[in-house]
Design a protein around this motif. Sequence first.
Motif, PDB file in Angstrom:
ATOM      1  N   ARG A   1       4.696   7.979   4.845  1.00  0.00           N
ATOM      2  CA  ARG A   1       5.056   6.574   4.615  1.00  0.00           C
ATOM      3  C   ARG A   1       4.856   5.750   5.884  1.00  0.00           C
ATOM      4  O   ARG A   1       4.302   4.638   5.842  1.00  0.00           O
ATOM      5  N   ALA A   2       5.255   6.299   7.011  1.00  0.00           N
ATOM      6  CA  ALA A   2       5.094   5.592   8.283  1.00  0.00           C
ATOM      7  C   ALA A   2       3.619   5.407   8.639  1.00  0.00           C
ATOM      8  O   ALA A   2       3.217   4.372   9.164  1.00  0.00           O
ATOM      9  N   CYS A   3       2.822   6.422   8.338  1.00  0.00           N
ATOM     10  CA  CYS A   3       1.392   6.351   8.639  1.00  0.00           C
ATOM     11  C   CYS A   3       0.751   5.176   7.918  1.00  0.00           C
ATOM     12  O   CYS A   3      -0.005   4.402   8.521  1.00  0.00           O
ATOM     13  N   PHE A   4       1.037   5.022   6.638  1.00  0.00           N
ATOM     14  CA  PHE A   4       0.436   3.921   5.895  1.00  0.00           C
ATOM     15  C   PHE A   4       0.969   2.571   6.360  1.00  0.00           C
ATOM     16  O   PHE A   4       0.248   1.568   6.325  1.00  0.00           O
ATOM     17  N   ALA A   5       2.215   2.533   6.803  1.00  0.00           N
ATOM     18  CA  ALA A   5       2.745   1.295   7.373  1.00  0.00           C
ATOM     19  C   ALA A   5       1.983   0.915   8.644  1.00  0.00           C
ATOM     20  O   ALA A   5       1.603  -0.252   8.849  1.00  0.00           O
ATOM     21  N   ASP A   6       1.750   1.897   9.506  1.00  0.00           N
ATOM     22  CA  ASP A   6       0.979   1.647  10.727  1.00  0.00           C
ATOM     23  C   ASP A   6      -0.459   1.248  10.400  1.00  0.00           C
ATOM     24  O   ASP A   6      -1.030   0.355  11.035  1.00  0.00           O
ATOM     25  N   MET A   7      -1.046   1.903   9.422  1.00  0.00           N
ATOM     26  CA  MET A   7      -2.417   1.574   9.029  1.00  0.00           C
ATOM     27  C   MET A   7      -2.523   0.124   8.560  1.00  0.00           C
ATOM     28  O   MET A   7      -3.438  -0.607   8.962  1.00  0.00           O
ATOM     29  N   ALA A   8      -1.600  -0.280   7.698  1.00  0.00           N
ATOM     30  CA  ALA A   8      -1.645  -1.636   7.159  1.00  0.00           C
ATOM     31  C   ALA A   8      -1.434  -2.681   8.253  1.00  0.00           C
ATOM     32  O   ALA A   8      -2.136  -3.706   8.296  1.00  0.00           O
ATOM     33  N   GLU A   9      -0.485  -2.413   9.139  1.00  0.00           N
ATOM     34  CA  GLU A   9      -0.208  -3.367  10.216  1.00  0.00           C
ATOM     35  C   GLU A   9      -1.399  -3.503  11.160  1.00  0.00           C
ATOM     36  O   GLU A   9      -1.792  -4.603  11.532  1.00  0.00           O
TER      37      GLU A   9
ATOM     38  N   VAL B   1      -7.782   0.521   3.671  1.00  0.00           N
ATOM     39  CA  VAL B   1      -6.392   0.929   3.855  1.00  0.00           C
ATOM     40  C   VAL B   1      -5.600   0.712   2.563  1.00  0.00           C
ATOM     41  O   VAL B   1      -4.819   1.565   2.133  1.00  0.00           O
ATOM     42  N   CYS B   2      -5.825  -0.426   1.934  1.00  0.00           N
ATOM     43  CA  CYS B   2      -5.147  -0.749   0.679  1.00  0.00           C
ATOM     44  C   CYS B   2      -5.519   0.255  -0.417  1.00  0.00           C
ATOM     45  O   CYS B   2      -4.656   0.772  -1.139  1.00  0.00           O
ATOM     46  N   MET B   3      -6.802   0.543  -0.534  1.00  0.00           N
ATOM     47  CA  MET B   3      -7.266   1.483  -1.548  1.00  0.00           C
ATOM     48  C   MET B   3      -6.692   2.879  -1.306  1.00  0.00           C
ATOM     49  O   MET B   3      -6.243   3.555  -2.240  1.00  0.00           O
ATOM     50  N   ARG B   4      -6.694   3.310  -0.062  1.00  0.00           N
ATOM     51  CA  ARG B   4      -6.186   4.644   0.237  1.00  0.00           C
ATOM     52  C   ARG B   4      -4.692   4.760  -0.050  1.00  0.00           C
ATOM     53  O   ARG B   4      -4.219   5.812  -0.490  1.00  0.00           O
ATOM     54  N   ALA B   5      -3.957   3.686   0.170  1.00  0.00           N
ATOM     55  CA  ALA B   5      -2.533   3.706  -0.155  1.00  0.00           C
ATOM     56  C   ALA B   5      -2.336   3.836  -1.663  1.00  0.00           C
ATOM     57  O   ALA B   5      -1.521   4.656  -2.137  1.00  0.00           O
ATOM     58  N   ASP B   6      -3.070   3.060  -2.430  1.00  0.00           N
ATOM     59  CA  ASP B   6      -2.948   3.142  -3.889  1.00  0.00           C
ATOM     60  C   ASP B   6      -3.370   4.509  -4.407  1.00  0.00           C
ATOM     61  O   ASP B   6      -2.707   5.097  -5.272  1.00  0.00           O
ATOM     62  N   PHE B   7      -4.461   5.032  -3.892  1.00  0.00           N
ATOM     63  CA  PHE B   7      -4.923   6.347  -4.335  1.00  0.00           C
ATOM     64  C   PHE B   7      -3.920   7.438  -3.959  1.00  0.00           C
ATOM     65  O   PHE B   7      -3.685   8.372  -4.735  1.00  0.00           O
ATOM     66  N   ALA B   8      -3.338   7.335  -2.770  1.00  0.00           N
ATOM     67  CA  ALA B   8      -2.328   8.317  -2.359  1.00  0.00           C
ATOM     68  C   ALA B   8      -1.134   8.296  -3.314  1.00  0.00           C
ATOM     69  O   ALA B   8      -0.605   9.346  -3.712  1.00  0.00           O
ATOM     70  N   ASN B   9      -0.708   7.107  -3.713  1.00  0.00           N
ATOM     71  CA  ASN B   9       0.439   6.986  -4.622  1.00  0.00           C
ATOM     72  C   ASN B   9       0.116   7.501  -6.020  1.00  0.00           C
ATOM     73  O   ASN B   9       0.931   8.180  -6.660  1.00  0.00           O
ATOM     74  N   ILE B  10      -1.077   7.193  -6.498  1.00  0.00           N
ATOM     75  CA  ILE B  10      -1.469   7.651  -7.841  1.00  0.00           C
ATOM     76  C   ILE B  10      -1.584   9.174  -7.865  1.00  0.00           C
ATOM     77  O   ILE B  10      -1.102   9.839  -8.787  1.00  0.00           O
ATOM     78  N   LEU B  11      -2.203   9.752  -6.847  1.00  0.00           N
ATOM     79  CA  LEU B  11      -2.335  11.204  -6.786  1.00  0.00           C
ATOM     80  C   LEU B  11      -0.968  11.876  -6.649  1.00  0.00           C
ATOM     81  O   LEU B  11      -0.720  12.928  -7.255  1.00  0.00           O
ATOM     82  N   ALA B  12      -0.090  11.273  -5.845  1.00  0.00           N
ATOM     83  CA  ALA B  12       1.261  11.825  -5.724  1.00  0.00           C
ATOM     84  C   ALA B  12       1.962  11.824  -7.078  1.00  0.00           C
ATOM     85  O   ALA B  12       2.624  12.798  -7.453  1.00  0.00           O
TER      86      ALA B  12
ATOM     87  N   GLY C   1       1.508  -0.528   1.529  1.00  0.00           N
ATOM     88  CA  GLY C   1       0.177  -0.990   1.909  1.00  0.00           C
ATOM     89  C   GLY C   1      -0.799  -1.177   0.774  1.00  0.00           C
ATOM     90  O   GLY C   1      -1.891  -1.701   0.970  1.00  0.00           O
ATOM     91  N   GLY C   2      -0.422  -0.771  -0.448  1.00  0.00           N
ATOM     92  CA  GLY C   2      -1.334  -0.896  -1.578  1.00  0.00           C
ATOM     93  C   GLY C   2      -1.038  -2.106  -2.447  1.00  0.00           C
ATOM     94  O   GLY C   2      -0.141  -2.903  -2.158  1.00  0.00           O
ATOM     95  N   GLN C   3      -1.795  -2.216  -3.526  1.00  0.00           N
ATOM     96  CA  GLN C   3      -1.606  -3.312  -4.482  1.00  0.00           C
ATOM     97  C   GLN C   3      -0.893  -2.857  -5.750  1.00  0.00           C
ATOM     98  O   GLN C   3      -0.418  -3.683  -6.521  1.00  0.00           O
ATOM     99  N   VAL C   4      -0.834  -1.556  -5.982  1.00  0.00           N
ATOM    100  CA  VAL C   4      -0.241  -1.013  -7.211  1.00  0.00           C
ATOM    101  C   VAL C   4       1.243  -0.746  -6.985  1.00  0.00           C
ATOM    102  O   VAL C   4       1.616   0.060  -6.124  1.00  0.00           O
ATOM    103  N   ALA C   5       2.073  -1.426  -7.750  1.00  0.00           N
ATOM    104  CA  ALA C   5       3.519  -1.301  -7.589  1.00  0.00           C
ATOM    105  C   ALA C   5       4.022   0.042  -8.113  1.00  0.00           C
ATOM    106  O   ALA C   5       3.394   0.667  -8.986  1.00  0.00           O
ATOM    107  N   LEU C   6       5.155   0.467  -7.593  1.00  0.00           N
ATOM    108  CA  LEU C   6       5.780   1.710  -8.047  1.00  0.00           C
ATOM    109  C   LEU C   6       6.033   1.681  -9.552  1.00  0.00           C
ATOM    110  O   LEU C   6       5.875   2.699 -10.239  1.00  0.00           O
ATOM    111  N   SER C   7       6.394   0.533 -10.074  1.00  0.00           N
ATOM    112  CA  SER C   7       6.708   0.420 -11.500  1.00  0.00           C
ATOM    113  C   SER C   7       5.523   0.792 -12.387  1.00  0.00           C
ATOM    114  O   SER C   7       5.704   1.263 -13.516  1.00  0.00           O
ATOM    115  N   VAL C   8       4.293   0.597 -11.897  1.00  0.00           N
ATOM    116  CA  VAL C   8       3.100   0.942 -12.670  1.00  0.00           C
ATOM    117  C   VAL C   8       3.009   2.450 -12.876  1.00  0.00           C
ATOM    118  O   VAL C   8       2.439   2.924 -13.866  1.00  0.00           O
ATOM    119  N   LEU C   9       3.616   3.204 -11.972  1.00  0.00           N
ATOM    120  CA  LEU C   9       3.520   4.664 -12.008  1.00  0.00           C
ATOM    121  C   LEU C   9       4.663   5.314 -12.787  1.00  0.00           C
ATOM    122  O   LEU C   9       4.704   6.545 -12.912  1.00  0.00           O
TER     123      LEU C   9
END
Length: 329
Positions: free
Chosen positions: A161-169, A183-194, A219-227
């Motif tokens: 979680r911290a890594c993606f925060a640093d990446m986005a900043e 960075v945005c895409m990788r965050a969304d893909f990480a969440n979907i795969l998780a 850092g992504g565009q896909v909200a937790l609620s979508v998952l």
Amino acid sequence: MTSEKEYLFSSSFLRAGEGIGNPAVRTLRMLEASSAEQLYQTVAELFRISLPAEEKLVFDAAFEDAVEKVRGAVPDFLVFYPLLYKYDCTNIKLAIKCTVQNLSYNDFYTCGTVPARQMQDYLQKDVLPALPPAMAAAAQTARQEYSKTGEVRCIDLLLDRACFADMAEKAAAGGVPLIMQIVCMRADFANILACLRIGAGGLSMEAARALLSRAFVPGGQVALSVLLAEEGGLAGIDQMEMRLGDCFVKDAVRRAVSAASLFEIEKIFDESVLQACQSYRFKPFGPEVIVRYLLIREAELTNGRIIAARFGAGADTDKIRERLREVNV
């Protein structure tokens, strides 16, 4: 922000020193290797590097070589830090686990933003000046949490979680739209795969939701609620696809609906990130040229590792081909 013209030298330099052939040719050469030893030698030859004493580390050495070329050529290397923070994150997690369990481990990635040889020293001495800020704070929290709970997984969850925060900043500070998109895409893909992995883990609906909430990265565009499934538990990839609005990963998720396995979904997602560079293929100079260079080299070496696995697992060539990333972008 650095002017695009200041990338004229670095763009030309990296293209000139790309390696033997093009990415597609190099992948084919790696596929032709008849043994792990021949593969390692081929990789060293293709990328014009010395073969390490421990030959299997040739993939790390080839990417480190690419990173060092970029470091020495670009006007501001900090701009590209978001693409390398994941290696810092892995190194920090390894160093923490070795520290708390009193183990010795030297097999760190050498291509992060913090020298690998310093990583374990920083964490053992509790001196974190060179680490990205969110990951530095998470490293301290992770050790505290581990001492309380003994849960190794908390180290991974907090650092990811911290890594993606640093990446986005850092991406926002660098101001390169392509890096921000990646960075945005990788965050969304990480969440979907998780979400998909947790959903396949056999947990109760409540436990699955709780774990995904902990694993969800910013850092992504896909909200937790979508998952999350409306009836409880986690959404499937088809449910996610129907809920997505206009976002960078929409097309990749749509294609992933018909995927037969998580391996195939990961491939679709990885190739989607590479495709984000497609429109810059013939751009003569600029930061995007550097981004494309790093991402393609990374994908080529991912292919090399997939091919290397064949010699240990005995997978046939056709199965290996199916897992290779398309690098001709």
